[in-house]
Design an enzyme around this catalytic site. Structure first.
Site, PDB file in Angstrom:
ATOM      1  N   HIS A 263       0.870  -1.185   0.000  1.00  0.00           N
ATOM      2  CA  HIS A 263       0.000   0.000   0.000  1.00  0.00           C
ATOM      3  C   HIS A 263       0.908   1.236   0.000  1.00  0.00           C
ATOM      4  O   HIS A 263       1.723   1.397  -0.901  1.00  0.00           O
ATOM      5  CB  HIS A 263      -0.903  -0.105   1.244  1.00  0.00           C
ATOM      6  CG  HIS A 263      -2.064   0.830   1.298  1.00  0.00           C
ATOM      7  ND1 HIS A 263      -2.421   1.675   0.287  1.00  0.00           N
ATOM      8  CD2 HIS A 263      -2.984   1.058   2.296  1.00  0.00           C
ATOM      9  CE1 HIS A 263      -3.498   2.374   0.640  1.00  0.00           C
ATOM     10  NE2 HIS A 263      -3.853   2.020   1.862  1.00  0.00           N
ATOM     11  N   HIS A 304      -1.734  -2.254  -9.818  1.00  0.00           N
ATOM     12  CA  HIS A 304      -2.744  -1.695  -8.918  1.00  0.00           C
ATOM     13  C   HIS A 304      -3.959  -2.598  -8.925  1.00  0.00           C
ATOM     14  O   HIS A 304      -4.312  -3.149  -9.962  1.00  0.00           O
ATOM     15  CB  HIS A 304      -3.148  -0.278  -9.369  1.00  0.00           C
ATOM     16  CG  HIS A 304      -3.830   0.490  -8.294  1.00  0.00           C
ATOM     17  ND1 HIS A 304      -5.175   0.387  -8.066  1.00  0.00           N
ATOM     18  CD2 HIS A 304      -3.339   1.335  -7.360  1.00  0.00           C
ATOM     19  CE1 HIS A 304      -5.482   1.145  -7.033  1.00  0.00           C
ATOM     20  NE2 HIS A 304      -4.401   1.732  -6.586  1.00  0.00           N
ATOM     21  N   ASP A 361       2.964   5.843  -6.959  1.00  0.00           N
ATOM     22  CA  ASP A 361       4.117   5.819  -6.060  1.00  0.00           C
ATOM     23  C   ASP A 361       5.442   5.680  -6.790  1.00  0.00           C
ATOM     24  O   ASP A 361       6.497   5.959  -6.219  1.00  0.00           O
ATOM     25  CB  ASP A 361       3.958   4.695  -5.030  1.00  0.00           C
ATOM     26  CG  ASP A 361       2.928   5.085  -3.998  1.00  0.00           C
ATOM     27  OD1 ASP A 361       2.778   6.295  -3.779  1.00  0.00           O
ATOM     28  OD2 ASP A 361       2.277   4.199  -3.434  1.00  0.00           O
TER      29      ASP A 361
HETATM   30  N1  CMC Z   1       5.604  -6.926  -9.998  1.00  0.00           N
HETATM   31  C1  CMC Z   1       5.568  -8.147 -10.565  1.00  0.00           C
HETATM   32  N2  CMC Z   1       4.438  -8.872 -10.713  1.00  0.00           N
HETATM   33  C2  CMC Z   1       3.304  -8.328 -10.249  1.00  0.00           C
HETATM   34  C3  CMC Z   1       3.269  -7.062  -9.642  1.00  0.00           C
HETATM   35  C4  CMC Z   1       4.478  -6.342  -9.523  1.00  0.00           C
HETATM   36  N3  CMC Z   1       4.514  -5.136  -8.983  1.00  0.00           N
HETATM   37  N4  CMC Z   1       2.003  -6.776  -9.279  1.00  0.00           N
HETATM   38  C5  CMC Z   1       1.262  -7.835  -9.626  1.00  0.00           C
HETATM   39  N5  CMC Z   1       2.045  -8.766 -10.220  1.00  0.00           N
HETATM   40  C6  CMC Z   1       1.607 -10.037 -10.823  1.00  0.00           C
HETATM   41  C7  CMC Z   1       1.307 -11.091  -9.774  1.00  0.00           C
HETATM   42  O1  CMC Z   1       2.449 -11.868  -9.484  1.00  0.00           O
HETATM   43  C8  CMC Z   1       0.211 -11.874 -10.435  1.00  0.00           C
HETATM   44  O2  CMC Z   1       0.803 -12.709 -11.406  1.00  0.00           O
HETATM   45  P1  CMC Z   1       0.146 -14.168 -11.746  1.00  0.00           P
HETATM   46  O3  CMC Z   1      -1.212 -13.858 -12.289  1.00  0.00           O
HETATM   47  O4  CMC Z   1       1.077 -14.771 -12.722  1.00  0.00           O
HETATM   48  O5  CMC Z   1       0.092 -14.903 -10.422  1.00  0.00           O
HETATM   49  C9  CMC Z   1      -0.598 -10.809 -11.179  1.00  0.00           C
HETATM   50  O6  CMC Z   1       0.361  -9.761 -11.469  1.00  0.00           O
HETATM   51  C10 CMC Z   1      -1.760 -10.230 -10.389  1.00  0.00           C
HETATM   52  O7  CMC Z   1      -1.260  -9.764  -9.127  1.00  0.00           O
HETATM   53  P2  CMC Z   1      -2.101  -9.685  -7.799  1.00  0.00           P
HETATM   54  O8  CMC Z   1      -1.155  -9.686  -6.635  1.00  0.00           O
HETATM   55  O9  CMC Z   1      -3.194 -10.697  -7.822  1.00  0.00           O
HETATM   56  O10 CMC Z   1      -2.757  -8.254  -7.943  1.00  0.00           O
HETATM   57  P3  CMC Z   1      -3.414  -7.423  -6.772  1.00  0.00           P
HETATM   58  O11 CMC Z   1      -4.468  -6.610  -7.411  1.00  0.00           O
HETATM   59  O12 CMC Z   1      -3.807  -8.285  -5.633  1.00  0.00           O
HETATM   60  O13 CMC Z   1      -2.191  -6.510  -6.275  1.00  0.00           O
HETATM   61  C11 CMC Z   1      -0.776  -4.676  -5.855  1.00  0.00           C
HETATM   62  C12 CMC Z   1      -2.098  -5.137  -6.465  1.00  0.00           C
HETATM   63  C13 CMC Z   1      -0.694  -3.134  -5.929  1.00  0.00           C
HETATM   64  C14 CMC Z   1      -0.704  -5.075  -4.366  1.00  0.00           C
HETATM   65  C15 CMC Z   1       0.406  -5.332  -6.635  1.00  0.00           C
HETATM   66  O14 CMC Z   1       0.340  -4.956  -8.004  1.00  0.00           O
HETATM   67  C16 CMC Z   1       1.765  -4.991  -6.047  1.00  0.00           C
HETATM   68  O15 CMC Z   1       2.207  -5.660  -5.111  1.00  0.00           O
HETATM   69  N6  CMC Z   1       2.459  -3.917  -6.600  1.00  0.00           N
HETATM   70  C17 CMC Z   1       3.711  -3.494  -6.044  1.00  0.00           C
HETATM   71  C18 CMC Z   1       3.460  -2.644  -4.808  1.00  0.00           C
HETATM   72  C19 CMC Z   1       2.954  -1.272  -5.148  1.00  0.00           C
HETATM   73  O16 CMC Z   1       3.489  -0.582  -6.009  1.00  0.00           O
HETATM   74  N7  CMC Z   1       1.905  -0.834  -4.412  1.00  0.00           N
HETATM   75  C20 CMC Z   1       1.357   0.538  -4.534  1.00  0.00           C
HETATM   76  C21 CMC Z   1      -0.044   0.554  -5.035  1.00  0.00           C
HETATM   77  S1  CMC Z   1      -0.538   2.210  -5.503  1.00  0.00           S
HETATM   78  C22 CMC Z   1      -0.563   3.094  -4.013  1.00  0.00           C
HETATM   79  C23 CMC Z   1      -1.612   2.649  -3.080  1.00  0.00           C
HETATM   80  O17 CMC Z   1      -2.781   2.633  -3.457  1.00  0.00           O
HETATM   81  O18 CMC Z   1      -1.283   2.347  -1.928  1.00  0.00           O
END
Ligand code: CMC
Length: 421
Positions: A263, A304, A361
């Site tokens: 987050h 995201h 971010d």
């Molecule tokens: N790098 C590499 N792979 C990723 C990433 C990433 N940053 N984000 C998602 N994936 C992959 C994940 O491994 C999965 O792959 P597969 O389908 O092969 O298993 C797929 O994309 C879907 O990911 P998810 O974890 O199910 O997606 P989510 O919607 O639950 O997660 C997130 C969203 C923001 C937590 C995630 O994208 C992440 O961890 N990003 C990095 C952290 C980040 O930048 N967070 C800030 C968000 S914006 C500010 C805020 O709102 O706080």
């Protein structure tokens, strides 16, 4: 579980469908348990609207973000953070007089009670600013016993003013404490962003020269982070507030949730990642780790839960990033790493297929670094910006006569009943 599913498959359940003013319709499942004995199961809230709200709207497919109906692009260009605070809290943009009055209220509350200064001495010098903020924001409730009646609109209003006004002061104090410099009192001749920069970088021995481009970028960072509907920290604040807890305690819970790297902690994690990569030559190896299913490394600042095409805040932030770097004449090898990562990720099938775009971010971290804000303060800046959003949601919830304590249920997977021997 499968037996249960089969049994319930035979039942027909009628659910009411509601339409909001925009966005997907929702199915009302409030009576589902009473009617069928079943709960819905949605870990991570992938398909669940936890409340109704009229504050912020996001269309993740189209990259739309509206505060009270106004597109974020328009607010970023024409408004400023304090005006956006007024809008989020009150639902409408202020008249000139209303804005003047609001600004006066905020300025009246920028100082913290002198006794609060002594709380800081209890923290280690190297305490993370977010650890300090969780503590001191929660502690604010101990200073305002006379205005903690959540049912009293005047109490709610003064708490909003106190929180919005004091968060920059407390965040800057956390930084000053870390580096062993004296706390700087707020200076009310400055605007909100300038005042924060002053408290961060001035010392009793000399004033920090506030460059207009830097103050503008700071204000933009505050504005773009001001609210984001029912994200994890806002939902935390709502859940905490649903028990009747006071707003200072609720905002402290939001700060705790925001801290996590998935987050708000992502802006700090972006910079740590850039430092770990160190040079553009090391990017291919890092990308292999990110794409490896057996490796937990993620490309921080990308992806995201809601935005699946682009993050509109990131677009605005990227433009500001270019302007600030130019205005400050910053040349930093880590920025080359950032720009190359962005280029590769936008072309690489792994990221394209999963709709992983740079989020807000990614760029805010780069701007903050260029301004000279230490990495450890990045998430604290997110927290101070988001305080108004958290408060607006808390206020919307407690003003709803139908408010109920939030009490999710579960799918129990532990031992069935067994006897103690
Ligand atoms: N790098 C590499 N792979 C990723 C990433 C990433 N940053 N984000 C998602 N994936 C992959 C994940 O491994 C999965 O792959 P597969 O389908 O092969 O298993 C797929 O994309 C879907 O990911 P998810 O974890 O199910 O997606 P989510 O919607 O639950 O997660 C997130 C969203 C923001 C937590 C995630 O994208 C992440 O961890 N990003 C990095 C952290 C980040 O930048 N967070 C800030 C968000 S914006 C500010 C805020 O709102 O706080």
């Amino acid at each position: 579980m499968s037996t249960m599913t089969q049994a319930k498959d035979q039942e027909t359940v009628t659910l009411n469908k509601y339409s909001g003013s925009m966005g997907p319709d929702v199915l009302d499942v409030t009576s589902l348990y009473k009617d069928t004995g079943c709960f819905t199961f949605d870990p991570g809230f992938m398909s669940t609207a936890s409340c109704s709200s009229s504050i912020t709207f996001i269309d993740g497919e189209k990259g739309v973000l509206l505060y009270r109906g106004y597109p974020i692009e328009q607010l970023a260009e024409k408004s400023n953070y304090l005006e956006v605070c007024y809008l989020l809290l009150n639902g409408e943009l202020p008249s000139k007089e209303e804005m003047k009055e609001f600004e006066t209220h905020i300025k009246e509350h920028t100082m913290v009670n002198d006794q609060l200064n002594r709380f800081f001495a209890g923290f280690r010098r190297d305490a993370h600013p977010m650890a300090i903020l969780v503590g001191v924001v929660g502690a604010l409730s101990s200073f305002y016993h006379d205005s903690l009646d959540t049912a009293n609109p005047k109490h709610r209003e003064i708490s909003a003013h106190r929180l919005i006004a004091k968060l920059p002061t407390l965040a800057a104090m956390a930084y000053k404490y870390n580096i062993g410099q004296p706390f700087m009192y707020p200076r009310n001749s400055y605007n909100y962003a300038e005042n924060f920069l002053h408290m961060m970088f001035s010392t009793p021995a000399g004033d920090y020269e506030i460059k207009p481009a830097v103050a503008k970028a700071m204000d933009l960072i505050f504005t773009l982070h001001a609210d984001h509907e029912q994200n994890a920290s806002t939902s935390t604040v709502r859940l905490a507030g649903s028990s009747g807890a006071n707003p200072f305690a609720c905002i402290a819970s939001g700060i705790a949730c925001l801290w996590g790297p998935a987050h708000g902690g992502a802006n700090e994690a972006v910079l740590k990642m850039l430092e770990e990569i160190g040079h553009v030559d090391n990017i291919p190896e890092y990308m292999e780790k990110v794409k490896d299913k057996d490796n937990a490394t993620r490309l921080m600042g990308f992806g995201h839960r809601v935005y699946k095409n682009f993050d509109p805040r990131a677009k605005i932030m990227k433009k500001s990033c270019d302007e600030v770097l130019k205005a400050l004449g910053v040349k930093d090898p880590l920025l080359d790493v950032a720009m190359e990562l962005e280029r590769i990720a936008l072309e690489d099938p792994y990221f394209v297929e999963r709709n992983l775009y740079p989020n807000v971010d990614f760029y805010s971290g780069i701007i903050l670094k260029a301004i000279g804000i230490p990495t450890s303060m990045f998430t604290a800046i997110f927290a101070l910006s988001r305080t108004v959003g958290w408060f607006s949601h808390w206020k919307e919830m407690v003003e709803d006569p139908k408010m109920k304590i939030g009490r999710p249920r579960q799918l129990y997977t532990g031992h069935p009943t067994r006897d103690y021997k």
